[in-house]
Design an enzyme around this catalytic site. Structure first.
Site, mmCIF file in Angstrom:
data_model
loop_
_atom_site.group_PDB
_atom_site.id
_atom_site.type_symbol
_atom_site.label_atom_id
_atom_site.label_comp_id
_atom_site.label_asym_id
_atom_site.label_seq_id
_atom_site.Cartn_x
_atom_site.Cartn_y
_atom_site.Cartn_z
ATOM 1 N N SER A 369 0.856 -1.195 0.000
ATOM 2 C CA SER A 369 0.000 0.000 0.000
ATOM 3 C C SER A 369 0.886 1.235 0.000
ATOM 4 O O SER A 369 1.778 1.365 0.852
ATOM 5 C CB SER A 369 -0.901 0.014 1.240
ATOM 6 O OG SER A 369 -1.801 -1.065 1.208
ATOM 7 N N MET A 444 -7.732 3.202 -5.490
ATOM 8 C CA MET A 444 -8.875 2.390 -5.090
ATOM 9 C C MET A 444 -8.627 1.754 -3.724
ATOM 10 O O MET A 444 -9.533 1.683 -2.878
ATOM 11 C CB MET A 444 -9.156 1.311 -6.130
ATOM 12 C CG MET A 444 -10.398 0.473 -5.846
ATOM 13 S SD MET A 444 -11.938 1.444 -5.879
ATOM 14 C CE MET A 444 -12.100 1.679 -7.671
ATOM 15 N N LYS A 445 -7.418 1.291 -3.496
ATOM 16 C CA LYS A 445 -7.090 0.706 -2.196
ATOM 17 C C LYS A 445 -7.222 1.747 -1.082
ATOM 18 O O LYS A 445 -7.732 1.456 0.009
ATOM 19 C CB LYS A 445 -5.666 0.150 -2.228
ATOM 20 C CG LYS A 445 -5.086 -0.221 -0.852
ATOM 21 C CD LYS A 445 -5.883 -1.322 -0.164
ATOM 22 C CE LYS A 445 -5.426 -1.549 1.274
ATOM 23 N NZ LYS A 445 -4.011 -1.872 1.421
ATOM 24 N N ILE A 446 -6.779 2.965 -1.344
ATOM 25 C CA ILE A 446 -6.864 4.028 -0.342
ATOM 26 C C ILE A 446 -8.320 4.318 0.009
ATOM 27 O O ILE A 446 -8.680 4.461 1.184
ATOM 28 C CB ILE A 446 -6.159 5.297 -0.860
ATOM 29 C CG1 ILE A 446 -4.648 5.075 -0.925
ATOM 30 C CG2 ILE A 446 -6.472 6.493 0.034
ATOM 31 C CD1 ILE A 446 -3.886 6.191 -1.601
ATOM 32 N N SER A 449 -9.669 1.544 2.064
ATOM 33 C CA SER A 449 -9.083 1.578 3.408
ATOM 34 C C SER A 449 -9.809 2.574 4.296
ATOM 35 O O SER A 449 -9.920 2.373 5.514
ATOM 36 C CB SER A 449 -7.599 1.953 3.329
ATOM 37 O OG SER A 449 -6.859 0.941 2.695
#
Length: 561
Positions: A369, A444-446, A449
């Protein structure tokens, strides 16, 4: 007595008080409070009153203040007996009483420790009766413990720890300035044991300290530690500590329950893997058990041994992994570590330069990440050396990695994504292709999260609210399980918070790092993210409480204390 350590008008007669005398002093709005006569602080000026007064250090609160002599009495057993008439004693006052008892014991005097010999060396034949202690005022929510003059008392003095403050007045210095830097004498072990016992009792009984106490539930015994283990502050929340539970051992030889049903035909590509942390270990385990040929490297080489015994090959440097393998995966803690692997000595770029392979034959996949800018920088460096780049940040925990149930968010080289299909299938339940533009996957991961870590923070506040209102935590979990929030994730975190069992599944420091990325992304796009920013502060507080390596559910402790 004309001592240089007290202030009085020359026309007034002072009491027989000297520096280091143990006393009880009265401030307006507070009961008689144990303390000692101290050398004055040059920053706390005496009030302009034509009455004798002394500079008093208060036990328990560790404050200093100028007190009129008429409101000061020598310490005696009678004074201690009079405190028994108080209808209610705050935890801070109880602590102050224990401290003055310990100080009296430490001095080892068989006589009244609060009275020194007069200038003539003679004592009164019979001690005068102790003044009557005024009845304590009716307690209220706004009641405060004694404190120094509000305008002049420095904040550092008010926050002085119990160990340092109690010892400082015992060693008179030549001047107030020298007293600040003089060596502090530690309190006796008897006092430390008594204090620890009181604090444990307070926690067990659910009592809270006086809200206005400068200590405010803090102790100087252990400093705050950040996630690297270094000292961050001189204080730490003085409550029950929850030690870091051991991470369950990983049985590499035992295939996950999901793997047999996937019927995987492994790729003929040689796979490299950099980083054997909580997620990386589960990832490599499923690669090996699905028949992939894997070369591993880790900064701590001893972590590779179990995987070598299970069939993996160990490389000496990240560059060696790139040379030996067709596709190299990277799964390390954060963006800084990921950049070091690429740009550092004997790193990925060195490996690409040394292998002399055909351009485009080497693939590099980063699952860490990180922020979009760092991902793009790495992508450019890999491409310039003839490699192909793919970002695939992962959603999931340690247990999900071991079960082969991670979620993959891919962006970058599409052909490389296809070549990694068998690896993703062995280690995850879903793998999404989000586009060729590097940074799409990390963004997208952020965003996800924010939802993931923010939900856990909200769950933490809910559990604390349940306990604060003396509701049944068992009923709370039962309603949670059978209601619309009965997802395994909610149940796992809720159970951990209720039981105070924070076995690391997703480390709290990594969850907080992801929230930092959320905040940065919001700033970059001018998007308000007030809730995520507040959640980030809770996680930061939990880190300061030394829970960085615990499971992210330990954020609940930041809402409780």
């Amino acid at each position: 007595m004309n001592s240089p350590f007290f202030y009085q008008d020359s026309r007034m007669v002072s009491k027989d008080l000297e520096v280091d005398n143990l006393v009880w002093a009265k401030m307006k709005g507070f009961p008689m409070w144990p303390g000692k006569i101290s050398e004055p602080n040059d920053k706390v000026k005496p009030p302009n009153l034509k009455k004798p007064q002394h500079f008093v250090y208060f036990f328990g609160t560790h404050d200093f203040a100028w007190i009129l002599d008429e409101n000061i009495s020598h310490h005696s057993k009678e004074m201690l007996e009079n405190t028994k008439t108080y209808k209610k004693k705050s935890a801070t006052l109880q602590l102050a009483i224990e401290e003055i008892k310990a100080e009296e014991k430490r001095r080892g005097e068989g006589k009244d420790a609060s009275r020194d010999a007069s200038s003539s060396g003679e004592r009164e034949s019979t001690p005068p009766p102790s003044p009557k202690v005024p009845a304590p005022e009716k307690p209220s929510a706004k009641k405060r413990t004694p404190k120094a003059a509000p305008k002049k008392t420095p904040a550092k003095k008010r926050r002085r720890s119990s160990e340092a403050a109690a010892a400082a007045p015992d060693a008179p210095a030549e001047s107030p300035k020298k007293a600040k830097t003089s060596e502090k004498e530690p309190l006796s072990s008897d006092f430390e044991d008594t204090t620890a016992k009181n604090l444990r009792h307070e926690e067990e009984e659910g009592e809270s300290q006086d809200s206005a106490s400068p200590r405010n539930g803090y102790s100087s015994k252990t400093p705050f530690l950040n996630d690297h283990g270094s000292s961050h502050s001189a204080r730490i929340v003085n409550r029950i500590k929850y030690p870091l539970p051991p991470t369950p051992a990983l049985d590499i030889a035992a295939p996950s329950a999901t793997l047999p049903g996937k019927d995987i035909v492994p790729t003929d590509k040689r796979i490299g893997f950099l980083g054997l942390g909580m997620i990386g270990r589960g990832f490599v385990k499923n690669l090996l058990n699905s028949g992939h040929k894997v070369t591993v490297w880790n900064r701590s080489a001893d972590k590779c041994q179990d995987f070598v015994e299970a069939g993996a090959t160990q490389a000496c440097t990240p560059g060696d992994v790139v040379v030996e393998c067709d596709i190299t995966f990277c799964c390390v803690s954060d963006a800084a570590a990921a950049k070091e692997l690429v740009f550092g000595n004997c790193g990925v770029l060195r490996g690409l330069a040394d292998c002399g392979s055909v351009r485009g034959s080497k693939g590099y996949v980063v699952m860490t990440s990180m922020d979009p800018v760092t991902s793009q920088e790495i992508a450019e460096a890999i491409s310039d050396r003839g490699g192909r780049y793919l970002e695939t940040p992962l959603l999931g925990s340690r247990e999900a990695a071991e079960r082969g149930e991670l979620f993959v968010l891919g962006a970058g080289d599409h052909e490389l994504f296809k070549e990694c299909a068998t690896c993703f299938y062995a280690t995850s339940s879903n793998a999404w292709w989000l586009g060729c533009e590097v940074g799409t996957g990390t963004k997208m991961k952020i965003v996800l999260s924010a939802l993931h870590s923010g939900t856990v923070a909200l769950m933490a506040e809910a559990v604390s609210l349940v306990e604060a209102n003396r509701l049944s935590t068992a009923n709370f979990l039962d309603v949670l399980r059978k209601g619309p929030f009965g997802h395994d994730f909610f149940m796992e975190k809720g159970r951990a918070m209720v039981d105070n069992e924070y076995v690391p599944n997703t480390a709290l420091k990594h969850a907080q790092s992801d929230l930092n990325l959320v905040v940065d992304l919001g700033h970059a796009t001018h998007q308000p993210i007030a809730v995520c920013a507040m959640a980030n502060e809770l996680y930061k507080r939990a880190k300061l409480m030394t829970y960085a390596d615990h499971d992210m559910a330990a954020v609940r402790l930041a809402t409780k204390f």
